[in-house]
Design an enzyme around this catalytic site. Structure first.
Site, PDB file in Angstrom:
ATOM      1  N   ILE A  38      85.945  22.311  37.361  1.00 24.87           N
ATOM      2  CA  ILE A  38      86.800  21.215  37.818  1.00 24.87           C
ATOM      3  C   ILE A  38      88.274  21.515  37.545  1.00 24.87           C
ATOM      4  CG2 ILE A  38      87.378  18.786  37.431  1.00 24.87           C
ATOM      5  CD1 ILE A  38      84.384  18.370  36.760  1.00 24.87           C
ATOM      6  N   ASP A  95      93.093  27.916  21.655  1.00 23.57           N
ATOM      7  CA  ASP A  95      91.677  27.905  21.312  1.00 23.57           C
ATOM      8  C   ASP A  95      91.372  26.551  20.681  1.00 23.57           C
ATOM      9  OD1 ASP A  95      89.110  28.228  20.422  1.00 23.57           O
ATOM     10  OD2 ASP A  95      89.486  30.037  19.237  1.00 23.57           O
ATOM     11  N   ASN A 122      91.422  18.588  29.854  1.00 22.37           N
ATOM     12  CA  ASN A 122      90.284  18.827  30.740  1.00 22.37           C
ATOM     13  C   ASN A 122      89.173  19.648  30.088  1.00 22.37           C
ATOM     14  OD1 ASN A 122      89.035  19.427  33.624  1.00 22.37           O
ATOM     15  ND2 ASN A 122      89.414  21.420  32.674  1.00 22.37           N
ATOM     16  N   SER A 171      86.817  12.575  30.757  1.00 21.40           N
ATOM     17  CA  SER A 171      85.623  12.150  30.039  1.00 21.40           C
ATOM     18  C   SER A 171      84.386  12.497  30.871  1.00 21.40           C
ATOM     19  CB  SER A 171      85.697  10.651  29.731  1.00 21.40           C
ATOM     20  OG  SER A 171      84.610  10.256  28.914  1.00 21.40           O
ATOM     21  N   TYR A 201      77.485  14.847  22.124  1.00 22.68           N
ATOM     22  CA  TYR A 201      78.334  14.905  23.319  1.00 22.68           C
ATOM     23  C   TYR A 201      78.862  13.521  23.677  1.00 22.68           C
ATOM     24  CZ  TYR A 201      79.721  15.685  28.182  1.00 22.68           C
ATOM     25  OH  TYR A 201      80.432  15.760  29.351  1.00 22.68           O
ATOM     26  N   LYS A 205      82.893  12.218  23.843  1.00 35.26           N
ATOM     27  CA  LYS A 205      83.525  11.702  25.056  1.00 35.26           C
ATOM     28  C   LYS A 205      83.919  10.232  24.908  1.00 35.26           C
ATOM     29  CE  LYS A 205      83.662  15.359  27.627  1.00 35.26           C
ATOM     30  NZ  LYS A 205      84.962  15.921  28.073  1.00 35.26           N
ATOM     31  N   VAL A 232      78.746  16.504  38.343  1.00 33.05           N
ATOM     32  CA  VAL A 232      79.040  17.844  38.856  1.00 33.05           C
ATOM     33  C   VAL A 232      78.055  18.793  38.185  1.00 33.05           C
ATOM     34  CG1 VAL A 232      80.795  19.613  39.183  1.00 33.05           C
ATOM     35  CG2 VAL A 232      81.463  17.205  39.086  1.00 33.05           C
ATOM     36  N   ASN A 236      79.763  25.697  34.749  1.00 34.74           N
ATOM     37  CA  ASN A 236      79.145  26.489  33.678  1.00 34.74           C
ATOM     38  C   ASN A 236      78.873  25.671  32.424  1.00 34.74           C
ATOM     39  OD1 ASN A 236      81.713  26.146  32.688  1.00 34.74           O
ATOM     40  ND2 ASN A 236      82.312  28.307  32.889  1.00 34.74           N
TER      41      ASN A 236
END
Length: 330
Positions: A38, A95, A122, A171, A201, A205, A232, A236
């Site tokens: 994205i 990083d 992002n 998010s 996770y 978020k 989406v 990866n």
């Protein structure tokens, strides 16, 4: 990256958003994790709209390769569009699993630029096995929340004097997996990981949405928004699950089927971010702290993410923990 096919949508068209000529109106954006997924398409559209785009990443080779691909794709799309004046793409090393690197990156950016118009947090990781970072934070919480928090706090001085500056936090619909308010110290280091990794996770978020709501109160002159790209399934972010021995094939099949019925492609996933970056109808006076879903449609996050008492607790916990680690937050 240029092999991705954009999905046409009657709901949103980036061409409807204002374009600028960087020769006369120099606007700067910093986006983390834009070498793929994205973020790649977000950087592409901002570059097409005339922005000076800093791409934050830890692997210089990957980011430079992304910059090359974005440049080629932008030139292809620019053909027969005389109103497009391309901006500039610049690598910035960072990083997110190293808070010292975040500090160094912020200082480097301040040396290069006196102003920052748009900051897009992002970069993120999703549903990985339990592990601690070198800063002793759970890795999803640090990557998805703690480091964006620290980076933003360090760069806000560059944004406070800029008219109509914006801070975006990418998010996820996955924030709803944090279905109950737990202590921010919770790591959910239990088995099976296939279940509890999603709680980590969701916590990370949800914390990001809390941060946006806190920022909207503390800095009312900066438009602070949280965005959800939608489902989406082809990035990866899911590679850990699809590469697992034996069961990885089943996960891949499941993600493909789910994505076919409920998902959006990668470029469409960036539309909520692009709209919230460039739509002039959004203002800090009426939209600060809001949450936008796919195509930039205003939505409501979970009740836990919306709770301002919880948001205040998250702020206090975060600043306390950063102060303990030598990264003071006023």
């Amino acid at each position: 990256m240029t092999s991705y096919s954009p999905t046409a949508s009657v709901k949103f068209n980036p061409d409807d958003l204002p374009y600028i000529n960087p020769r006369y109106d120099r606007r700067v954006c910093l986006i983390t994790g834009a070498n793929s997924g994205i973020g790649w398409f977000t950087a592409l559209h901002l570059y097409l709209h005339g922005y000076i785009v800093y791409i934050g990443g830890r692997n210089k080779l990957k980011v430079e390769r992304a910059i090359s691909d974005i440049t080629k794709e932008a030139k292809r799309r620019k053909q027969e569009k005389s109103y497009i004046y391309l901006g500039k793409l610049i690598f910035l090393e960072i990083d997110l699993l190293d808070l010292d690197s975040v500090e160094k990156s912020a200082e480097e950016f301040k040396k290069r630029e006196p102003k920052l118009h748009i900051l897009i947090n992002n970069a993120g990781i999703m549903a990985l096995p339990f592990s601690y970072s070198k800063d002793n934070f759970e890795i999803q919480v640090q990557t998805n929340y703690i480091s964006p928090f620290l980076l933003t706090q360090r760069l806000i001085p560059l944004m406070s004097t800029v008219e109509k500056s914006r801070i975006l936090y990418v998010s996820s619909i996955g924030h709803n997996l944090y279905f109950k308010r737990f202590s921010m110290d919770s790591t959910f280091d239990y088995h099976p990981n296939i279940i509890f990794t999603w709680l980590r996770y969701g916590l990370s978020k949800t914390s990001g949405i809390h941060y946006i709501k806190n920022l909207s109160l503390k800095y009312p002159n900066i438009l602070c928004l949280a965005v959800n790209p939608g489902f989406v399934m082809s990035t990866n972010l899911l590679s850990h699950w699809t590469r697992l021995p034996i069961v990885g094939l089943f996960f891949w099949i499941f993600f493909q089927i789910f994505g076919f019925f409920f998902g959006v492609d990668i470029e469409t996933g960036c539309y909520s971010t692009i709209k919230c970056c460039l739509d002039e109808n959004l203002t800090s006076e009426k939209d600060n702290g809001k949450y936008f879903s796919t195509y930039g449609i205003e939505a409501e996050p979970s009740s836990i993410a919306s709770n301002m008492d919880y948001a205040a607790e998250t702020w206090v916990w975060t600043t306390t923990e950063l102060n303990k680690r030598g990264h003071p937050i006023e």
